[in-house]
Design a protein around this motif. Structure first.
Motif, PDB file in Angstrom:
ATOM      1  N   ILE A 208       8.558 -11.805 -11.790  1.00 23.88           N
ATOM      2  CA  ILE A 208       8.594 -13.199 -11.160  1.00 23.88           C
ATOM      3  C   ILE A 208       9.548 -14.044 -11.627  1.00 23.88           C
ATOM      4  O   ILE A 208       9.775 -14.278 -12.882  1.00 23.88           O
ATOM      5  N   MET A 209      10.093 -14.929 -10.859  1.00 21.58           N
ATOM      6  CA  MET A 209      11.280 -15.801 -11.327  1.00 21.58           C
ATOM      7  C   MET A 209      10.292 -17.399 -11.036  1.00 21.58           C
ATOM      8  O   MET A 209       9.766 -17.651 -10.093  1.00 21.58           O
ATOM      9  N   ARG A 210      10.007 -17.865 -12.241  1.00 25.41           N
ATOM     10  CA  ARG A 210       9.415 -19.111 -12.048  1.00 25.41           C
ATOM     11  C   ARG A 210       9.630 -20.175 -11.247  1.00 25.41           C
ATOM     12  O   ARG A 210      10.946 -20.372 -11.232  1.00 25.41           O
ATOM     13  N   GLY A 211       9.040 -20.454 -10.373  1.00 23.99           N
ATOM     14  CA  GLY A 211       9.390 -21.550  -9.335  1.00 23.99           C
ATOM     15  C   GLY A 211      10.573 -21.030  -8.058  1.00 23.99           C
ATOM     16  O   GLY A 211      10.909 -21.679  -7.447  1.00 23.99           O
ATOM     17  N   ASN A 212      10.484 -19.703  -8.265  1.00 22.97           N
ATOM     18  CA  ASN A 212      11.579 -19.272  -7.379  1.00 22.97           C
ATOM     19  C   ASN A 212      11.320 -17.883  -7.043  1.00 22.97           C
ATOM     20  O   ASN A 212      12.270 -16.960  -6.391  1.00 22.97           O
ATOM     21  N   GLY A 213      10.128 -17.219  -6.781  1.00 27.14           N
ATOM     22  CA  GLY A 213       9.712 -15.908  -6.065  1.00 27.14           C
ATOM     23  C   GLY A 213       9.766 -14.857  -7.012  1.00 27.14           C
ATOM     24  O   GLY A 213       9.482 -14.921  -8.313  1.00 27.14           O
ATOM     25  N   ALA A 214      10.230 -13.780  -6.307  1.00 32.20           N
ATOM     26  CA  ALA A 214      10.037 -12.490  -7.303  1.00 32.20           C
ATOM     27  C   ALA A 214      11.003 -11.563  -6.890  1.00 32.20           C
ATOM     28  O   ALA A 214      11.612 -11.477  -5.579  1.00 32.20           O
ATOM     29  N   VAL A 215      11.409 -10.648  -7.729  1.00 33.54           N
ATOM     30  CA  VAL A 215      12.280  -9.396  -7.312  1.00 33.54           C
ATOM     31  C   VAL A 215      11.334  -7.976  -7.720  1.00 33.54           C
ATOM     32  O   VAL A 215      10.758  -7.972  -8.762  1.00 33.54           O
ATOM     33  N   THR A 216      11.371  -7.177  -6.770  1.00 32.58           N
ATOM     34  CA  THR A 216      10.855  -5.696  -7.018  1.00 32.58           C
ATOM     35  C   THR A 216      12.278  -4.734  -6.899  1.00 32.58           C
ATOM     36  O   THR A 216      13.080  -5.041  -6.137  1.00 32.58           O
ATOM     37  N   VAL A 217      12.123  -3.534  -7.467  1.00 34.08           N
ATOM     38  CA  VAL A 217      12.949  -2.524  -7.541  1.00 34.08           C
ATOM     39  C   VAL A 217      12.246  -1.297  -6.877  1.00 34.08           C
ATOM     40  O   VAL A 217      11.058  -1.194  -7.158  1.00 34.08           O
ATOM     41  N   GLY A 218      12.934  -0.343  -6.404  1.00 38.77           N
ATOM     42  CA  GLY A 218      12.421   0.976  -6.201  1.00 38.77           C
ATOM     43  C   GLY A 218      13.516   2.113  -5.752  1.00 38.77           C
ATOM     44  O   GLY A 218      14.753   1.786  -5.892  1.00 38.77           O
ATOM     45  N   GLU A 219      12.637   3.281  -5.523  1.00 34.14           N
ATOM     46  CA  GLU A 219      13.681   4.396  -5.249  1.00 34.14           C
ATOM     47  C   GLU A 219      14.119   4.282  -3.557  1.00 34.14           C
ATOM     48  O   GLU A 219      15.027   5.245  -3.202  1.00 34.14           O
ATOM     49  N   SER A 220      13.408   3.631  -2.830  1.00 27.19           N
ATOM     50  CA  SER A 220      13.834   3.302  -1.469  1.00 27.19           C
ATOM     51  C   SER A 220      13.550   1.815  -1.037  1.00 27.19           C
ATOM     52  O   SER A 220      12.756   1.178  -1.733  1.00 27.19           O
ATOM     53  N   ALA A 221      14.083   1.568   0.091  1.00 27.07           N
ATOM     54  CA  ALA A 221      13.865   0.002   0.380  1.00 27.07           C
ATOM     55  C   ALA A 221      12.069  -0.194   0.766  1.00 27.07           C
ATOM     56  O   ALA A 221      11.723  -1.140   0.365  1.00 27.07           O
ATOM     57  N   GLY A 222      11.696   0.836   1.258  1.00 23.45           N
ATOM     58  CA  GLY A 222      10.242   0.803   1.600  1.00 23.45           C
ATOM     59  C   GLY A 222       9.386   0.696   0.474  1.00 23.45           C
ATOM     60  O   GLY A 222       8.427   0.091   0.128  1.00 23.45           O
ATOM     61  N   GLN A 223       9.662   1.473  -0.699  1.00 24.20           N
ATOM     62  CA  GLN A 223       9.001   1.306  -2.022  1.00 24.20           C
ATOM     63  C   GLN A 223       8.975  -0.138  -2.743  1.00 24.20           C
ATOM     64  O   GLN A 223       8.261  -0.727  -3.135  1.00 24.20           O
ATOM     65  N   ALA A 224      10.304  -0.521  -2.687  1.00 24.88           N
ATOM     66  CA  ALA A 224      10.411  -1.937  -3.146  1.00 24.88           C
ATOM     67  C   ALA A 224       9.800  -2.990  -2.434  1.00 24.88           C
ATOM     68  O   ALA A 224       9.187  -3.862  -2.895  1.00 24.88           O
ATOM     69  N   VAL A 225       9.578  -2.815  -0.993  1.00 23.75           N
ATOM     70  CA  VAL A 225       8.770  -3.706  -0.274  1.00 23.75           C
ATOM     71  C   VAL A 225       7.264  -3.768  -0.666  1.00 23.75           C
ATOM     72  O   VAL A 225       6.513  -4.554  -0.888  1.00 23.75           O
ATOM     73  N   ALA A 226       6.886  -2.226  -0.564  1.00 25.88           N
ATOM     74  CA  ALA A 226       5.543  -1.929  -0.983  1.00 25.88           C
ATOM     75  C   ALA A 226       5.148  -2.574  -2.348  1.00 25.88           C
ATOM     76  O   ALA A 226       3.960  -3.118  -2.464  1.00 25.88           O
ATOM     77  N   LEU A 227       5.755  -2.625  -3.219  1.00 23.12           N
ATOM     78  CA  LEU A 227       5.700  -3.274  -4.722  1.00 23.12           C
ATOM     79  C   LEU A 227       5.530  -4.787  -4.432  1.00 23.12           C
ATOM     80  O   LEU A 227       5.025  -5.385  -5.216  1.00 23.12           O
ATOM     81  N   MET A 228       6.644  -5.296  -3.599  1.00 19.36           N
ATOM     82  CA  MET A 228       6.252  -6.728  -3.540  1.00 19.36           C
ATOM     83  C   MET A 228       5.091  -7.163  -2.829  1.00 19.36           C
ATOM     84  O   MET A 228       4.398  -8.067  -3.187  1.00 19.36           O
ATOM     85  N   TRP A 229       4.694  -6.180  -1.697  1.00 17.87           N
ATOM     86  CA  TRP A 229       3.323  -6.316  -1.253  1.00 17.87           C
ATOM     87  C   TRP A 229       2.121  -6.105  -2.134  1.00 17.87           C
ATOM     88  O   TRP A 229       1.075  -7.043  -2.488  1.00 17.87           O
ATOM     89  N   VAL A 230       2.187  -5.184  -3.153  1.00 15.82           N
ATOM     90  CA  VAL A 230       1.280  -5.057  -4.311  1.00 15.82           C
ATOM     91  C   VAL A 230       1.283  -6.234  -5.201  1.00 15.82           C
ATOM     92  O   VAL A 230       0.254  -6.492  -5.571  1.00 15.82           O
ATOM     93  N   LEU A 231       2.510  -6.701  -5.474  1.00 10.70           N
ATOM     94  CA  LEU A 231       2.673  -7.864  -6.475  1.00 10.70           C
ATOM     95  C   LEU A 231       1.862  -8.928  -6.024  1.00 10.70           C
ATOM     96  O   LEU A 231       1.184  -9.677  -6.798  1.00 10.70           O
ATOM     97  N   GLU A 232       1.900  -9.484  -4.811  1.00 13.47           N
ATOM     98  CA  GLU A 232       1.380 -10.414  -4.218  1.00 13.47           C
ATOM     99  C   GLU A 232      -0.266 -10.036  -4.154  1.00 13.47           C
ATOM    100  O   GLU A 232      -1.003 -11.219  -4.476  1.00 13.47           O
ATOM    101  N   ALA A 233      -0.805  -8.973  -3.728  1.00 13.05           N
ATOM    102  CA  ALA A 233      -2.138  -8.641  -3.818  1.00 13.05           C
ATOM    103  C   ALA A 233      -2.751  -8.866  -5.168  1.00 13.05           C
ATOM    104  O   ALA A 233      -3.912  -9.213  -5.475  1.00 13.05           O
ATOM    105  N   SER A 234      -1.931  -8.242  -6.243  1.00 17.27           N
ATOM    106  CA  SER A 234      -2.548  -8.344  -7.618  1.00 17.27           C
ATOM    107  C   SER A 234      -2.745  -9.484  -7.897  1.00 17.27           C
ATOM    108  O   SER A 234      -3.663 -10.218  -8.717  1.00 17.27           O
ATOM    109  N   ALA A 235      -1.514 -10.605  -7.639  1.00 23.03           N
ATOM    110  CA  ALA A 235      -1.746 -12.069  -7.994  1.00 23.03           C
ATOM    111  C   ALA A 235      -2.875 -12.784  -7.368  1.00 23.03           C
ATOM    112  O   ALA A 235      -3.536 -13.390  -8.219  1.00 23.03           O
ATOM    113  N   ARG A 236      -3.357 -12.496  -6.128  1.00 22.98           N
ATOM    114  CA  ARG A 236      -4.337 -13.050  -5.614  1.00 22.98           C
ATOM    115  C   ARG A 236      -5.732 -12.637  -6.452  1.00 22.98           C
ATOM    116  O   ARG A 236      -6.635 -13.294  -6.669  1.00 22.98           O
ATOM    117  N   MET A 237      -5.840 -11.163  -6.837  1.00 27.29           N
ATOM    118  CA  MET A 237      -6.781 -10.812  -7.434  1.00 27.29           C
ATOM    119  C   MET A 237      -7.069 -11.445  -8.692  1.00 27.29           C
ATOM    120  O   MET A 237      -8.000 -11.704  -9.133  1.00 27.29           O
TER     121      MET A 237
END
Length: 214
Positions: free
Chosen positions: A145-174
């Protein structure tokens, strides 16, 4: 690859993880990245022109987001990473500003590690030095997470990186809900490992869900 990047961009937009800003990159061979242009990711299509950027670039080519240094330095530091996603998950960004850690409170949250690292510099990353500092803070983790500036995720594919960004936000809400209600208790190390063992499989299912929504 154009289709993969376009699908990733539209999925991020549909999930509310990007608005006017955000970018995704894919590794081409060992020495280049293919990057989305500096346009709203929800507007990408299979015919969109993407920029090829050498990993040893000293200047960014035309049509490249000025924050491409994030992608270049992470790709240089992590040869096994194929895709990098830069987005603005609102709850995760807010928790970083409040100093509330994002811990693995549910199974999918374990995909992100024992605690999501925070890059404590809200300056735009528009030079190699800051890109390198961000890559160092990410380390071997799948997200930062970049303080005041969003986040970055990485993965083995674009789909995995996007999925992890979605998981990051879901985990943050929890985490936000748990912190407001009591004392968040993360999964045990053994529980976390059991979920991380199936991260690729479940990330692909999340990606299918997100792509369908977009």
């Amino acid at each position: 690859m154009n289709t993969e990047l376009a699908d990733a961009g539209r999925a991020l937009a549909a999930a509310g993880l990007v608005t006017a800003f955000g970018h995704v990159s894919l590794r081409i061979g060992d020495d280049r990245l293919l990057m989305t242009p500096p346009v709203p990711l929800g507007t990408l299509g299979p015919d969109t022109q993407h920029a090829e950027v050498p990993l040893d670039a000293t200047d960014l080519p035309d049509g490249t987001p000025r924050e491409a240094w994030i992608h270049l330095e992470i790709a240089r530091a992590r040869p096994g990473v194929r895709a990098i996603c830069r987005a603005q998950p609102p709850t995760a960004t807010a928790l970083a500003s409040a100093g509330v850690p994002i811990l693995p409170l549910h199974g999918q949250g374990a995909f992100l590690g024992p605690e999501v690292p925070v890059f404590d510099d809200a300056t735009l990353v528009r030079d190699r030095a800051r890109g390198r500092a961000l890559a160092e803070r990410l380390g071997a983790a799948p997200a930062v997470i970049m303080r005041g500036n969003g986040a970055v995720t990485v993965g083995e594919s674009a789909g995995q990186a996007v999925a992890l960004m979605w998981v990051l936000e879901a985990s943050a809400r929890m985490n936000a809900t748990a912190a407001a209600s009591g004392t968040p208790t993360p999964l045990t190390p053994a529980e976390q490992e059991s979920w991380r063992a199936v991260r690729s499989e479940l990330s692909n299912r999340i990606w299918s869900y997100l792509r369908e929504l977009s």
